[in-house]
Design an enzyme around this catalytic site. Structure first.
Site, short mmCIF file in Angstrom:
data_model
loop_
_atom_site.label_atom_id
_atom_site.label_comp_id
_atom_site.label_asym_id
_atom_site.label_seq_id
_atom_site.Cartn_x
_atom_site.Cartn_y
_atom_site.Cartn_z
N SER A 184 -25.45 21.88 119.10
CA SER A 184 -24.50 21.06 118.35
C SER A 184 -23.10 21.03 118.92
O SER A 184 -22.37 20.06 118.69
CB SER A 184 -24.45 21.54 116.90
OG SER A 184 -24.02 22.89 116.83
N HIS A 212 -29.60 17.17 115.61
CA HIS A 212 -28.77 16.19 116.32
C HIS A 212 -29.59 15.28 117.24
O HIS A 212 -29.01 14.45 117.94
CB HIS A 212 -27.68 16.91 117.11
CG HIS A 212 -26.77 17.72 116.24
ND1 HIS A 212 -25.70 17.18 115.57
CD2 HIS A 212 -26.82 19.04 115.90
CE1 HIS A 212 -25.10 18.13 114.87
NE2 HIS A 212 -25.76 19.26 115.05
N LYS A 243 -27.24 13.41 108.96
CA LYS A 243 -26.56 13.02 110.20
C LYS A 243 -26.98 11.59 110.55
O LYS A 243 -26.52 10.65 109.93
CB LYS A 243 -26.85 14.05 111.29
CG LYS A 243 -26.29 15.43 110.94
CD LYS A 243 -26.57 16.46 111.99
CE LYS A 243 -25.88 17.78 111.68
NZ LYS A 243 -26.39 18.46 110.47
#
Length: 397
Positions: A184, A212, A243
């Site tokens: 990250s 991610h 996200k």
């Protein structure tokens, strides 16, 4: 009343080390531009990689769910909080990932704590990259399993650690390898094909945190597994939904028996109130968009390539990533804060990332690109970064 320790002194020490953090109030919806503390900024700090957090389709789905199901779920999933949108979302997630089953958690942190404490207990072994996210480390520690860490990306060390515990499986104990898919704070990808081969060789489960990568990587947004073309019964796949998916929560997917075991034993699932059903309804819509709207992802990857090709720094270092995360390593905390403050003067929001989030001496800017950004937005950022980087030596005097 006298406190047992001097917290004021501790806070002062944080401030003197340029490590004190300050929350800012965001007064607008998420997007490429944010209103923060009354001022509008061009923002490169959000994990809303596909620009779905304020998408009209998700908003409409959430509104419709509120009308039908209300706001709160009222109880845990095992009591009376497992509502129809939650159930539909889990079925859709398993189908989306091409896996047997999926389980929806209230957050990525809760998911990783629940997964690792379910899969490993005292006497088992967990093997982890040293740059794994904090929630993976915390889950490993809470499990009471033997916790083995290897230097970032050092698969030779991972091999030797696994070899030293090769008899564990034959003794009825579990070996579990756990890694971020996309790290990250750096944006680099784990060598998942090689790690999976080691898991297969040494009879281990492989837990992958694709927070991610999900929605960003892969031809149709299936994340790091699609990116590398991986499929295995050994994989326990976790990804967050707050996200790229634009909502909230996380899920774990994999073999049906493994997911059922996590459902039956994960304390962070069993003893948490279910998320609002409107969130699950919005996420169902998000999955459709990730699957069908390839233009968003293509535009994002165009921005990523353009950023890497155009940004030329003399005093700082760009760590290029195939993902939306572009880390600019600056070094000293004070220099990273200088970058952030100078960007703010130009109306650009990129917070400094400092220890303990990253190792000491590697303070950085974590630039997050978003499908809502335009090429002109990215050019404006590049010009600003170049100018500030050129002035950096004077900033330390």
């Amino acid at each position: 009343m006298t406190l047992p320790t001097n917290f004021a002194m501790d806070l002062t020490e944080l401030a003197q080390a340029n490590a004190l953090r300050t929350r800012r109030v965001v007064e607008s919806a998420q997007g490429p531009c944010l209103t923060i503390d009354g001022r509008q900024y061009l923002a490169f700090a959000s994990n809303d990689y596909l620009g779905l957090a304020n998408d009209a389709h998700l908003i409409e789905a959430a509104k419709n769910a509120i009308d039908r199901y209300g706001v709160g779920a009222g109880a845990s999933h095992m009591v009376s909080g497992h509502m129809a949108p939650h159930h539909e979302l889990e079925i859709a997630l398993a189908r989306f990932m091409g896996m047997d089953s999926a389980l929806y958690f209230g957050s990525g942190y809760a998911a990783n704590l629940g997964i690792l404490t379910s899969l490993a207990v005292r006497g088992d072994n967990i093997f982890a990259d040293k740059l794994n996210h904090a929630c993976l480390n915390d889950g490993a520690l809470l499990s009471n399993a033997n916790f083995h860490r290897y230097a970032h990306g050092d698969l030779n060390k991972l091999r030797s650690l696994l070899a030293a515990q090769a008899n564990n499986a034959s003794n009825g104990r579990r070996n579990v390898v756990v890694t971020d898919a996309v790290f990250s704070m750096d944006g680099d990808l784990a060598d998942l094909p090689a790690i999976l081969k080691l898991a297969e060789q040494f009879d281990a489960l492989l837990v992958i945190d694709d927070a991610h990568g999900f929605g960003v990587l892969g031809e149709t947004g299936r994340g790091s597994l699609q990116h590398f073309g991986l499929k295995s019964e050994r994989i326990v796949y976790m990804a967050t939904l707050g996200k790229a998916a634009g909502g909230y929560g996380a899920f774990v997917a994999g073999n049906a028996d493994v997911i059922e075991w996590i459902l039956q034993t994960a304390r962070t699932y069993l003893f948490s109130t279910a998320t609002p059903p409107m969130i699950a309804a919005a996420l169902l819509e998000s999955l459709k968009i990730i699957d069908e709207d390839q233009a968003r992802r293509a535009h994002l990857h165009d921005l990523i390539a353009g950023f890497a090709a155009s940004l030329k720094l003399k005093n700082s270092a760009l760590k290029f990533s195939e993902t939306a995360i572009q880390a600019i390593i600056i070094g000293e905390n004070s220099h990273a804060l200088y970058f952030t403050n100078e960007l703010k003067k130009r109306g650009i929001w990129v917070p400094a990332i400092r220890p303990p989030t990253v190792p000491r001496g590697t303070a950085r800017l974590r630039v997050s690109l978003n499908a809502g950004h335009t090429k002109a937005d990215v050019t404006e950022l590049i010009v600003a970064l170049t100018e500030i980087d050129a002035s950096l030596p004077d900033a330390s005097k």
